[in-house]
Design an enzyme around this catalytic site. Sequence first.
Site, PDB file in Angstrom:
ATOM      1  CE1 TYR A  11      24.568 -26.017  -0.871  1.00 47.00           C
ATOM      2  CE2 TYR A  11      25.196 -27.133   0.552  1.00 47.00           C
ATOM      3  CZ  TYR A  11      24.482 -26.598  -0.831  1.00 47.00           C
ATOM      4  OH  TYR A  11      23.468 -28.245  -1.521  1.00 47.00           O
ATOM      5  CG  ASP A  31      31.354 -14.733   4.444  1.00 45.57           C
ATOM      6  OD1 ASP A  31      30.554 -15.168   4.389  1.00 45.57           O
ATOM      7  OD2 ASP A  31      33.151 -15.259   3.957  1.00 45.57           O
ATOM      8  CG  ASN A  91      35.553 -19.284  12.650  1.00 48.59           C
ATOM      9  OD1 ASN A  91      35.888 -18.313  12.669  1.00 48.59           O
ATOM     10  ND2 ASN A  91      35.539 -19.899  11.973  1.00 48.59           N
ATOM     11  CB  THR A 116      25.864 -29.960  12.966  1.00 50.69           C
ATOM     12  OG1 THR A 116      25.525 -31.175  12.020  1.00 50.69           O
ATOM     13  CG2 THR A 116      26.936 -29.781  14.310  1.00 50.69           C
ATOM     14  CE1 TYR A 140      31.019 -28.020  12.400  1.00 48.74           C
ATOM     15  CE2 TYR A 140      29.876 -30.256  12.341  1.00 48.74           C
ATOM     16  CZ  TYR A 140      29.767 -28.426  12.115  1.00 48.74           C
ATOM     17  OH  TYR A 140      28.894 -28.495  11.240  1.00 48.74           O
ATOM     18  CE  LYS A 144      28.664 -25.839  13.488  1.00 45.76           C
ATOM     19  NZ  LYS A 144      28.063 -24.196  13.401  1.00 45.76           N
ATOM     20  NE  ARG A 280      34.233 -39.144   5.736  1.00 41.96           N
ATOM     21  CZ  ARG A 280      33.130 -38.102   5.774  1.00 41.96           C
ATOM     22  NH1 ARG A 280      33.444 -37.510   4.465  1.00 41.96           N
ATOM     23  NH2 ARG A 280      31.816 -37.823   6.026  1.00 41.96           N
ATOM     24  CB  ALA A 281      38.233 -41.672  11.572  1.00 38.81           C
TER      25      ALA A 281
HETATM   26  N1  UDP Z   1      31.146 -40.581   1.768  1.00 38.02           N
HETATM   27  C1  UDP Z   1      31.408 -41.550   0.492  1.00 38.02           C
HETATM   28  N2  UDP Z   1      32.448 -41.401  -0.378  1.00 38.02           N
HETATM   29  C2  UDP Z   1      33.105 -39.683  -0.389  1.00 38.02           C
HETATM   30  C3  UDP Z   1      32.360 -38.718   0.611  1.00 38.02           C
HETATM   31  C4  UDP Z   1      31.438 -39.036   1.381  1.00 38.02           C
HETATM   32  O1  UDP Z   1      31.326 -42.811   0.941  1.00 38.02           O
HETATM   33  O2  UDP Z   1      33.971 -39.666  -1.677  1.00 38.02           O
HETATM   34  C5  UDP Z   1      30.262 -41.068   2.458  1.00 38.02           C
HETATM   35  C6  UDP Z   1      29.992 -40.654   3.870  1.00 38.02           C
HETATM   36  O3  UDP Z   1      31.568 -41.952   4.678  1.00 38.02           O
HETATM   37  C7  UDP Z   1      28.861 -40.665   5.010  1.00 38.02           C
HETATM   38  C8  UDP Z   1      27.929 -40.232   3.398  1.00 38.02           C
HETATM   39  O4  UDP Z   1      29.377 -40.719   2.199  1.00 38.02           O
HETATM   40  O5  UDP Z   1      28.919 -41.526   4.451  1.00 38.02           O
HETATM   41  C9  UDP Z   1      27.852 -38.332   3.399  1.00 38.02           C
HETATM   42  O6  UDP Z   1      29.258 -37.987   3.496  1.00 38.02           O
HETATM   43  P1  UDP Z   1      28.896 -36.455   3.175  1.00 38.02           P
HETATM   44  O7  UDP Z   1      30.893 -35.753   3.300  1.00 38.02           O
HETATM   45  O8  UDP Z   1      28.576 -35.789   1.923  1.00 38.02           O
HETATM   46  O9  UDP Z   1      28.726 -35.744   4.641  1.00 38.02           O
HETATM   47  P2  UDP Z   1      28.497 -36.088   6.246  1.00 38.02           P
HETATM   48  O10 UDP Z   1      27.446 -36.840   6.334  1.00 38.02           O
HETATM   49  O11 UDP Z   1      29.824 -36.281   6.728  1.00 38.02           O
HETATM   50  O12 UDP Z   1      28.180 -35.045   6.649  1.00 38.02           O
END
Ligand code: UDP
Length: 328
Positions: A11, A31, A91, A116, A140, A144, A280-281
């Site tokens: 991407y 790639d 990786n 990141t 992850y 990095k 989400r964890a």
């Molecule tokens: N998020 C959400 N629902 C989803 C996917 C992501 O609420 O189905 C939230 C996630 O918890 C985070 C934000 O959206 O707070 C951005 O998540 P994403 O996975 O896009 O990027 P990240 O911040 O993890 O790199």
Amino acid sequence: MRILVTGGAGYIGSHTVKHLLEHGHDVTVLDNLAVGHRAAVPAGRLVVADLQDIARVDQVFVEKRVEAVVHFAAHAAVNESVTDPAKYYRNNLINGIHLLDCVRRHGVTRFVFSSTCATYGTPEVVPITEETPQLPINPYGQTKLAFEKVLADYAAAYPLGFAALRYFNASGATPDGTLGEDHTPETHLIPLVIQVALGQRPHISVFGTDYPTPDGTCVRDYVHVDDLASAHRLALEKIEPGTGMHFNVGMGRGYSVREVIRTVEQVTGKAIKVVEAPRRAGDPPSLVANADKARRDLGWSATYTDLADVVRTAWDWHRRHPQGYRTG
Ligand code: UDP
């Protein structure tokens, strides 16, 4: 410059390749197409190879007379890094070191690394500067950060110059419609909400509504992918052998999950069904960049400064490519 872009079919990589070509650089993409897309790379620019294949990578450096490297090739799913850390260390770290040794063997002194904001973990103070302590909270982010440290030690000892760009949430698509975001499975918020708008998903789950943020949902900095691309070029052109630079690259504005959903509703004119779900964890409450250093030292600035403009480019891409690159 003759530039090797690892992960250039992904991407952010593919958008950077397009940008580098438009600015007169000679680009070769390396790639393994594990997650990248052949269709995202211009004809004649792609070498399909894995970084584990050191002999092949060496050969590419010789054949293409590589002068600089932009290194994207890596795994980037936080959840997976928790359940399968070996895959990430192998990786993101070991293969990266093989690449660096190749860089040294061939006398290349310019190296841009895609790092990141996940290296900051859960920062105590937002916006985040480059001096904010780096305390990653998942494998992850650890891989990095470990690679950033390898780079610093290499640059101190060898004639290597590097820039590590700590991205915030890469978003959007290039406005001419040729490139966009296509992950399988998709885990990122903006494409998922757009898939709801397209009728491909029944609803969007909001992961956590009890965060210490204005509306209780997580806040992120959704920087446009073309703005990330230009940061790579500017960093590459600025690198001096034997020195290292670190830059945050973000829009400098934070938006909550609910604000993202509302923005997608406004841009698409579709109502989005929302389901509130547990946290989400590994999600920090708020990650927003202070990108003053990139502005000052690289002359970089975000051309997209409003989420609606970012979402509009993503919407255009997904509407025209409902199955991503498979749409043709
Ligand atoms: N998020 C959400 N629902 C989803 C996917 C992501 O609420 O189905 C939230 C996630 O918890 C985070 C934000 O959206 O707070 C951005 O998540 P994403 O996975 O896009 O990027 P990240 O911040 O993890 O790199």
